[in-house]
Design a protein around this motif. Sequence first.
Motif, PDB file in Angstrom:
ATOM      1  N   ILE A   5       0.847  -1.202   0.000  1.00 57.95           N
ATOM      2  CA  ILE A   5       0.000   0.000   0.000  1.00 57.95           C
ATOM      3  C   ILE A   5       0.879   1.247   0.000  1.00 57.95           C
ATOM      4  CG2 ILE A   5      -1.574   1.395   1.411  1.00 57.95           C
ATOM      5  CD1 ILE A   5      -2.998  -1.100   2.225  1.00 57.95           C
ATOM      6  N   VAL A   6       0.518   2.204  -0.852  1.00 62.45           N
ATOM      7  CA  VAL A   6       1.192   3.505  -0.854  1.00 62.45           C
ATOM      8  C   VAL A   6       0.444   4.355   0.162  1.00 62.45           C
ATOM      9  CG1 VAL A   6       1.837   5.518  -2.230  1.00 62.45           C
ATOM     10  CG2 VAL A   6       1.849   3.232  -3.276  1.00 62.45           C
ATOM     11  N   LYS A   7       1.103   4.702   1.252  1.00 56.52           N
ATOM     12  CA  LYS A   7       0.429   5.358   2.369  1.00 56.52           C
ATOM     13  C   LYS A   7       0.327   6.870   2.252  1.00 56.52           C
ATOM     14  CE  LYS A   7       1.416   1.594   5.400  1.00 56.52           C
ATOM     15  NZ  LYS A   7       2.334   0.927   6.220  1.00 56.52           N
ATOM     16  N   LYS A   8       1.078   7.479   1.348  1.00 57.34           N
ATOM     17  CA  LYS A   8       1.102   8.941   1.255  1.00 57.34           C
ATOM     18  C   LYS A   8       0.060   9.491   0.287  1.00 57.34           C
ATOM     19  CE  LYS A   8       5.973   9.323   2.431  1.00 57.34           C
ATOM     20  NZ  LYS A   8       7.289   9.790   1.980  1.00 57.34           N
ATOM     21  N   VAL A   9      -0.923   8.679  -0.107  1.00 58.91           N
ATOM     22  CA  VAL A   9      -1.998   9.114  -0.992  1.00 58.91           C
ATOM     23  C   VAL A   9      -3.326   8.642  -0.401  1.00 58.91           C
ATOM     24  CG1 VAL A   9      -0.593   9.140  -3.097  1.00 58.91           C
ATOM     25  CG2 VAL A   9      -1.779   7.042  -2.440  1.00 58.91           C
ATOM     26  N   PRO A  10      -4.446   9.217  -0.848  1.00 54.97           N
ATOM     27  CA  PRO A  10      -5.748   8.751  -0.360  1.00 54.97           C
ATOM     28  C   PRO A  10      -5.961   7.268  -0.693  1.00 54.97           C
ATOM     29  CG  PRO A  10      -5.963  10.858  -1.467  1.00 54.97           C
ATOM     30  CD  PRO A  10      -4.570  10.378  -1.727  1.00 54.97           C
ATOM     31  N   PRO A  11      -6.863   6.608   0.005  1.00 54.23           N
ATOM     32  CA  PRO A  11      -7.114   5.172  -0.235  1.00 54.23           C
ATOM     33  C   PRO A  11      -7.623   4.925  -1.654  1.00 54.23           C
ATOM     34  CG  PRO A  11      -8.179   5.951   1.773  1.00 54.23           C
ATOM     35  CD  PRO A  11      -7.666   7.157   1.063  1.00 54.23           C
ATOM     36  N   THR A  12      -7.267   3.942  -2.309  1.00 59.34           N
ATOM     37  CA  THR A  12      -6.245   2.958  -1.999  1.00 59.34           C
ATOM     38  C   THR A  12      -5.389   2.752  -3.233  1.00 59.34           C
ATOM     39  OG1 THR A  12      -7.777   1.780  -0.499  1.00 59.34           O
ATOM     40  CG2 THR A  12      -5.816   0.601  -1.219  1.00 59.34           C
ATOM     41  N   VAL A  13      -4.073   2.808  -3.056  1.00 62.96           N
ATOM     42  CA  VAL A  13      -3.126   2.579  -4.127  1.00 62.96           C
ATOM     43  C   VAL A  13      -2.126   1.528  -3.655  1.00 62.96           C
ATOM     44  CG1 VAL A  13      -1.289   3.589  -5.539  1.00 62.96           C
ATOM     45  CG2 VAL A  13      -3.337   4.916  -5.043  1.00 62.96           C
ATOM     46  N   TYR A  14      -1.903   0.534  -4.526  1.00 65.47           N
ATOM     47  CA  TYR A  14      -0.879  -0.482  -4.272  1.00 65.47           C
ATOM     48  C   TYR A  14       0.172  -0.353  -5.371  1.00 65.47           C
ATOM     49  CZ  TYR A  14      -4.616  -2.730  -1.559  1.00 65.47           C
ATOM     50  OH  TYR A  14      -5.627  -2.994  -0.677  1.00 65.47           O
ATOM     51  N   TYR A  15       1.429  -0.506  -4.991  1.00 66.27           N
ATOM     52  CA  TYR A  15       2.521  -0.469  -5.971  1.00 66.27           C
ATOM     53  C   TYR A  15       3.405  -1.690  -5.751  1.00 66.27           C
ATOM     54  CZ  TYR A  15       6.585   0.937  -8.639  1.00 66.27           C
ATOM     55  OH  TYR A  15       7.616   0.971  -9.546  1.00 66.27           O
ATOM     56  N   LEU A  16       3.536  -2.509  -6.796  1.00 63.98           N
ATOM     57  CA  LEU A  16       4.342  -3.722  -6.727  1.00 63.98           C
ATOM     58  C   LEU A  16       5.455  -3.628  -7.771  1.00 63.98           C
ATOM     59  CD1 LEU A  16       1.214  -4.508  -6.050  1.00 63.98           C
ATOM     60  CD2 LEU A  16       2.126  -6.791  -6.025  1.00 63.98           C
ATOM     61  N   HIS A 129     -10.943   2.154  -4.765  1.00 66.41           N
ATOM     62  CA  HIS A 129     -11.718   2.932  -3.801  1.00 66.41           C
ATOM     63  C   HIS A 129     -11.730   4.422  -4.122  1.00 66.41           C
ATOM     64  CE1 HIS A 129     -10.262  -0.737  -1.543  1.00 66.41           C
ATOM     65  NE2 HIS A 129     -11.560  -0.932  -1.678  1.00 66.41           N
ATOM     66  N   ASP A 130     -11.508   5.240  -3.087  1.00 70.56           N
ATOM     67  CA  ASP A 130     -11.587   6.691  -3.217  1.00 70.56           C
ATOM     68  C   ASP A 130     -10.637   7.214  -4.291  1.00 70.56           C
ATOM     69  OD1 ASP A 130     -13.078   8.800  -2.135  1.00 70.56           O
ATOM     70  OD2 ASP A 130     -11.354   9.537  -1.006  1.00 70.56           O
TER      71      ASP A 130
END
Length: 193
Positions: A5-16, A129-130
């Motif tokens: 999960i990328v925590k510095k942005v609004p929900p929800t972004v994953y970066y692999l 999500h958002d």
Amino acid sequence: MESNIVKKVPPTVYYLPNFITSEEEKYLIDCVYEAPKPKWTNLAHRRLQNWGGLPHPKGMIPEPLPKWLETYLTKINTLGVFGDKTANHVLVNEYLSGQGIMEPEASSFSRRHSASLLLEPRSLLIVKHDMYHNYLHGIKEVKEDVITDKVANLNSCEAEIGDVLKRNTRISLTIRHVPKTLRNKFIFSSMVR
């Protein structure tokens, strides 16, 4: 997935990072460029291919996906990205160096820009999500990127603040689930005289 999960942005972004291998990347690029010429659509700032059917407000008429994409859709589906649904549509975008997708008014973008994401080769970005429903995204039309502290996923990347990354041709696959599909391939209408 939670560790990506990328925590510095609004929900929800994953970066692999390194989601696919260099060999898989070469295979996919070869398949993209071996597609028949009519499969390409030329847009103002990029070219694209549409696989799986043409989305429409009334529903997408599904078309079989090519075998070369099925492996990667299965790989995405096993992550549970779409819950109990499966991916059924792929857009392949080609961006040459200096191409992107931006708001027409650059100053408007600068005022509203809240974060950047660095998408390295062979990486997977999942937006849900958002962040998917309520935020716009763009790709600046530049030939190089300067890495700043606004890059929200920098801790997952090989780049560092201050690096200047030259852009080459970028191929991106947007894999998604189109919820509304039509079952019949042909739609007939009748006229009464």
